[in-house]
Design a protein around this motif. Structure first.
Motif, short mmCIF file in Angstrom:
data_model
loop_
_atom_site.label_atom_id
_atom_site.label_comp_id
_atom_site.label_asym_id
_atom_site.label_seq_id
_atom_site.Cartn_x
_atom_site.Cartn_y
_atom_site.Cartn_z
N LEU A 1 33.21 41.34 40.42
CA LEU A 1 34.23 40.32 40.25
C LEU A 1 35.56 40.86 40.79
O LEU A 1 36.19 41.71 40.16
CB LEU A 1 34.37 39.94 38.78
CG LEU A 1 33.07 39.51 38.07
CD1 LEU A 1 33.28 39.47 36.56
CD2 LEU A 1 32.61 38.16 38.58
N ASP A 2 35.96 40.38 41.96
CA ASP A 2 37.17 40.87 42.61
C ASP A 2 38.34 39.93 42.29
O ASP A 2 38.40 38.83 42.82
CB ASP A 2 36.95 40.97 44.13
CG ASP A 2 38.11 41.64 44.84
OD1 ASP A 2 38.95 42.28 44.17
OD2 ASP A 2 38.18 41.54 46.08
N GLU A 3 39.23 40.38 41.43
CA GLU A 3 40.36 39.56 40.98
C GLU A 3 39.88 38.15 40.59
O GLU A 3 40.35 37.14 41.13
CB GLU A 3 41.43 39.46 42.08
CG GLU A 3 42.05 40.79 42.48
CD GLU A 3 43.03 41.33 41.45
OE1 GLU A 3 43.33 40.62 40.48
OE2 GLU A 3 43.51 42.46 41.63
N PRO A 4 38.95 38.04 39.66
CA PRO A 4 38.30 36.76 39.37
C PRO A 4 39.20 35.70 38.74
O PRO A 4 38.86 34.52 38.75
CB PRO A 4 37.16 37.14 38.42
CG PRO A 4 37.66 38.36 37.73
CD PRO A 4 38.44 39.11 38.78
N THR A 5 40.34 36.11 38.17
CA THR A 5 41.18 35.15 37.45
C THR A 5 42.37 34.66 38.28
O THR A 5 43.30 34.06 37.73
CB THR A 5 41.70 35.76 36.14
OG1 THR A 5 42.49 36.92 36.43
CG2 THR A 5 40.55 36.16 35.23
N THR A 6 42.34 34.89 39.60
CA THR A 6 43.45 34.46 40.46
C THR A 6 43.75 32.97 40.27
O THR A 6 42.87 32.13 40.44
CB THR A 6 43.11 34.73 41.94
OG1 THR A 6 42.91 36.13 42.12
CG2 THR A 6 44.26 34.28 42.84
N GLY A 7 44.96 32.64 39.90
CA GLY A 7 45.37 31.25 39.76
C GLY A 7 45.07 30.62 38.41
O GLY A 7 45.55 29.52 38.12
N MET A 8 44.24 31.28 37.60
CA MET A 8 43.93 30.71 36.28
C MET A 8 45.14 30.80 35.36
O MET A 8 45.90 31.77 35.41
CB MET A 8 42.78 31.50 35.61
CG MET A 8 41.42 31.35 36.23
SD MET A 8 40.22 32.27 35.21
CE MET A 8 38.77 32.22 36.25
N ASP A 9 45.31 29.79 34.50
CA ASP A 9 46.37 29.90 33.50
C ASP A 9 45.89 30.79 32.34
O ASP A 9 44.72 31.18 32.28
CB ASP A 9 46.83 28.53 33.01
CG ASP A 9 45.74 27.72 32.32
OD1 ASP A 9 44.92 28.31 31.59
OD2 ASP A 9 45.71 26.49 32.51
N SER A 10 46.80 31.12 31.45
CA SER A 10 46.51 32.08 30.40
C SER A 10 45.33 31.68 29.52
O SER A 10 44.45 32.50 29.22
CB SER A 10 47.76 32.27 29.53
OG SER A 10 47.50 33.15 28.46
N ALA A 11 45.27 30.41 29.15
CA ALA A 11 44.19 29.94 28.26
C ALA A 11 42.82 30.06 28.93
O ALA A 11 41.84 30.47 28.30
CB ALA A 11 44.45 28.50 27.84
#
Length: 300
Positions: free
Chosen positions: A152-162
């Motif tokens: 998983l390469d930077e899998p949370t890019t663009g996701m909001d905190s929740a």
């Protein structure tokens, strides 16, 4: 069992060295955090492990074989990042259906459950998703595939905190139910450290450290107080970070094992001891200088 073994691994892009004589081993059924600054070589390393790029030199073995263009590695691994694309002729629902045969451990129930939880439109094409929702959908593929090696390469890019928190919870819950080897790269170490068992920190393509999260938490200590007194304790020792705190007061970070025997004496001297967060420590270990941004403004 070692799922990934690197020995003196090097990768050049022309004359630019992206990976610099890297050696490490990642064991089976562990979640490892790959940490490093932008341009440190994280994505290059992950793409070599996934078999997308060929090393320039050195040894790289994944599942005891060379990963580059390997069907065996491809069948047992998945690489998730924010550049994934799918044909516009496929809706999101189609993608979940079509990818299933490629992964022996694919869990359709889990994929559909996460898909419904995030309230995706089944008829929407992947290309129409925002950056954050693309990352969220891609994370479903990474979790539901249950690949023996999940990258998983930077899998949370663009996701909001929740959404990021939901992703971390989903990943950990499924890992506990179905253990596998997971590598997750991220700049947000403070958010993911509770997920991780080991941390591999790299800088400019070279290994800074590879140890357990618990060992990293105990690696260094901060000392603050009268500058002359602080310097008397750390003289001749490697200082990981140093910053003027107030006039005549100094804050330094030093490896715990270099100073641990003097803790009581340090306290008796009127100095304060502080734990160092893993985030801050990784920043200090990969910094080009030992001072803070305040040093820029203190110059005449």
């Amino acid at each position: 069992m070692g799922v990934i073994q690197c020995e003196d691994l090097t990768k050049f892009y022309g004359k630019i060295k992206a990976i610099d004589h890297l050696s490490f081993k990642i064991e089976e059924n562990k979640i490892t955090g790959l940490i490093g600054r932008n341009g440190s070589g994280k994505t290059t390393l992950l793409k070599m492990i996934a078999g997308y790029l060929k090393p320039t030199s050195g040894e790289l073995n994944v599942f005891s074989g060379k990963p580059f263009n390997s069907l065996a590695v491809s069948a047992n691994s998945i690489f998730i990042d924010d550049t994934m694309t799918f044909p516009d002729s496929l809706t999101l629902s189609d993608i979940l259906t079509e990818v299933a045969p490629f992964y022996a451990n694919w869990n359709s129930s889990l994929a559909n459950g996460l898909f419904d939880y995030y309230s995706f439109n089944p008829q929407q094409p992947h290309s129409n998703l925002s950056k954050g929702t693309k990352s969220t959908f891609n994370s479903i593929l990474g979790i539901a595939s249950r690949c023996p090696l999940t990258i998983l390469d930077e899998p949370t890019t663009g996701m909001d905190s929740a959404v990021r928190k939901d992703f971390y919870r989903a990943l950990l819950k499924d890992y506990l139910e179905y253990p596998r080897t997971i590598i997750i790269s991220s700049h947000l170490l403070s958010e993911i450290e509770e997920l991780l068992e080991d941390i591999l920190l790299i800088n400019q393509g070279a290994k800074c450290l590879h140890l357990s999260v618990m060992e990293l938490k105990e690696l260094a200590v901060g000392i603050r107080g009268n500058a002359q007194v602080v310097l008397s304790f750390v003289e001749g020792k490697e200082i990981l970070y140093q910053e003027d705190f107030t006039k005549g007061s100094l804050y330094v970070v030093i490896r715990r094992n270099l100073i641990e025997q003097q803790f009581e004496l340090i306290k008796q001297s009127g100095l304060e001891l502080f734990p160092v967060s893993t985030d801050d420590l990784c920043i200090y270990l990969t910094a080009n200088t030992k001072g803070g941004i305040g040093d820029v403004f203190s110059r005449g």
